[in-house]
Design a protein around this motif. Structure first.
Motif, PDB file in Angstrom:
ATOM      1  N   UNK A   1       0.861  -1.184   0.000  1.00  0.00           N
ATOM      2  CA  UNK A   1       0.000   0.000   0.000  1.00  0.00           C
ATOM      3  C   UNK A   1       0.897   1.233   0.000  1.00  0.00           C
ATOM      4  N   UNK A   2       0.891   1.971  -1.123  1.00  0.00           N
ATOM      5  CA  UNK A   2       1.866   3.038  -1.282  1.00  0.00           C
ATOM      6  C   UNK A   2       1.307   4.423  -0.977  1.00  0.00           C
ATOM      7  N   UNK A   6      -4.218   6.615   1.948  1.00  0.00           N
ATOM      8  CA  UNK A   6      -4.892   5.320   2.088  1.00  0.00           C
ATOM      9  C   UNK A   6      -4.365   4.560   3.298  1.00  0.00           C
ATOM     10  N   UNK A   7      -3.050   4.629   3.508  1.00  0.00           N
ATOM     11  CA  UNK A   7      -2.454   3.996   4.686  1.00  0.00           C
ATOM     12  C   UNK A   7      -3.013   4.615   5.959  1.00  0.00           C
ATOM     13  N   UNK A  11      -5.064   2.738   8.813  1.00  0.00           N
ATOM     14  CA  UNK A  11      -4.464   2.658  10.142  1.00  0.00           C
ATOM     15  C   UNK A  11      -5.410   3.178  11.220  1.00  0.00           C
ATOM     16  N   UNK A  12      -6.138   4.268  10.932  1.00  0.00           N
ATOM     17  CA  UNK A  12      -7.106   4.764  11.915  1.00  0.00           C
ATOM     18  C   UNK A  12      -8.163   3.706  12.198  1.00  0.00           C
ATOM     19  N   UNK A  13      -8.643   3.054  11.158  1.00  0.00           N
ATOM     20  CA  UNK A  13      -9.691   2.045  11.336  1.00  0.00           C
ATOM     21  C   UNK A  13      -9.192   0.820  12.099  1.00  0.00           C
ATOM     22  N   UNK A  14      -7.860   0.646  12.148  1.00  0.00           N
ATOM     23  CA  UNK A  14      -7.247  -0.506  12.834  1.00  0.00           C
ATOM     24  C   UNK A  14      -6.551  -0.107  14.134  1.00  0.00           C
ATOM     25  N   UNK A  15      -6.771   1.120  14.584  1.00  0.00           N
ATOM     26  CA  UNK A  15      -6.020   1.639  15.728  1.00  0.00           C
ATOM     27  C   UNK A  15      -6.691   1.287  17.053  1.00  0.00           C
TER      28      UNK A  15
END
Length: 253
Positions: A1-2, A6-7, A11-15
């Motif tokens: 994922x570049x 998007x990263x 990341x917020x959704x997985x934090x």
């Protein structure tokens, strides 16, 4: 994922937005609950001390944000019956997830079976709550011990394996993460991964997502399988999404 935006969004959704400071107050936790509800979507969870779970449960009602708390934390050698009692009380108070420290000092002394045994007991005490086993990789240090800890935690029934407490000198590293994700892959089991401590920037978060993509397949990292344990990185992630001038890296855990 570049793409950095998007990263940052992923990341917020997985934090797991974390406050495990020794001087944490209930007001700090209520403020954390507010921070977890960002303009770019909610974090997956907050991670807090057990004594604040009930207050957080009320505050987060209806948001979908999960509540994680810690047991056998941070040293890994609390009395087992007390750990079970704390786990049961935390779940009764509203905890959705239990981040437990494995008895890594026992593993260092050659008693690997103690890890799977304690993880299994906590899983039983937690009912349906999700268990994240904290390996404290910075204390284990040796690759073979990190791999063994991961395998034992998975054998015990952990739903996630997590690198660190954030309370020791060395926390999440990509080298320890690779060993843990390889153990997940090789187990063939549906186990998640959580790097914790030391994830400071959007690029840091992207590195861990990329590692999971490499070893477990593109798109494997979702809130159900991948979490980032951090406090300060949210500032950096929001800055990435807002094109802001916030610090290049977040402060804190």
């Amino acid at each position: 994922m570049s793409d950095l935006k998007a990263i940052a969004a992923k990341a917020i959704s997985c934090l797991d937005l974390t406050n495990l400071n020794d001087d944490c107050t209930e007001q700090d936790v209520l403020d954390l609950c507010e921070r977890a509800q960002t303009p770019h979507g909610n974090t997956a969870a907050i991670c807090i001390w057990p004594r604040f779970v009930a207050a957080a449960k009320t505050k987060l009602s209806g948001t979908g944000i999960r509540i994680a708390t810690v047991v056998n934390f941070p040293g890994g050698m609390d009395d087992a019956d007390e750990v079970m009692a704390l786990t049961e009380q935390a779940v009764a108070d509203g905890a959705d997830e239990i981040d437990m420290v494995i008895p890594y000092p026992d593993l260092l002394e050659g008693h690997a079976q103690d890890v799977s045994a304690l993880v299994h007991r906590v899983c039983q005490s937690a009912g349906g709550a999700r268990i994240k086993a904290i390996l404290e990789t910075g204390m284990l240090q040796k690759p073979e011990l990190i791999r063994q800890a991961a395998e034992q935690a998975i054998e015990g029934g952990a739903h996630f394996i997590k690198t660190s407490t954030g309370k020791v000198a060395v926390n999440a590293t990509l080298s320890s993460a690779r060993l843990m994700v390889e153990a997940i892959r090789d187990s063939g089991k549906d186990v998640g991964f959580k790097p914790a401590g030391g994830v400071k920037t959007t690029v840091d978060a992207g590195d861990y997502i990329a590692l999971c993509d490499e070893l477990l397949g593109d798109g494997w990292a979702t809130p159900e399988t991948f979490r980032i344990g951090a406090s300060g990185v949210l500032t950096a992630l929001l800055a990435t999404l807002d094109d802001g001038d916030a610090p290049a890296q977040g402060e804190g855990y």
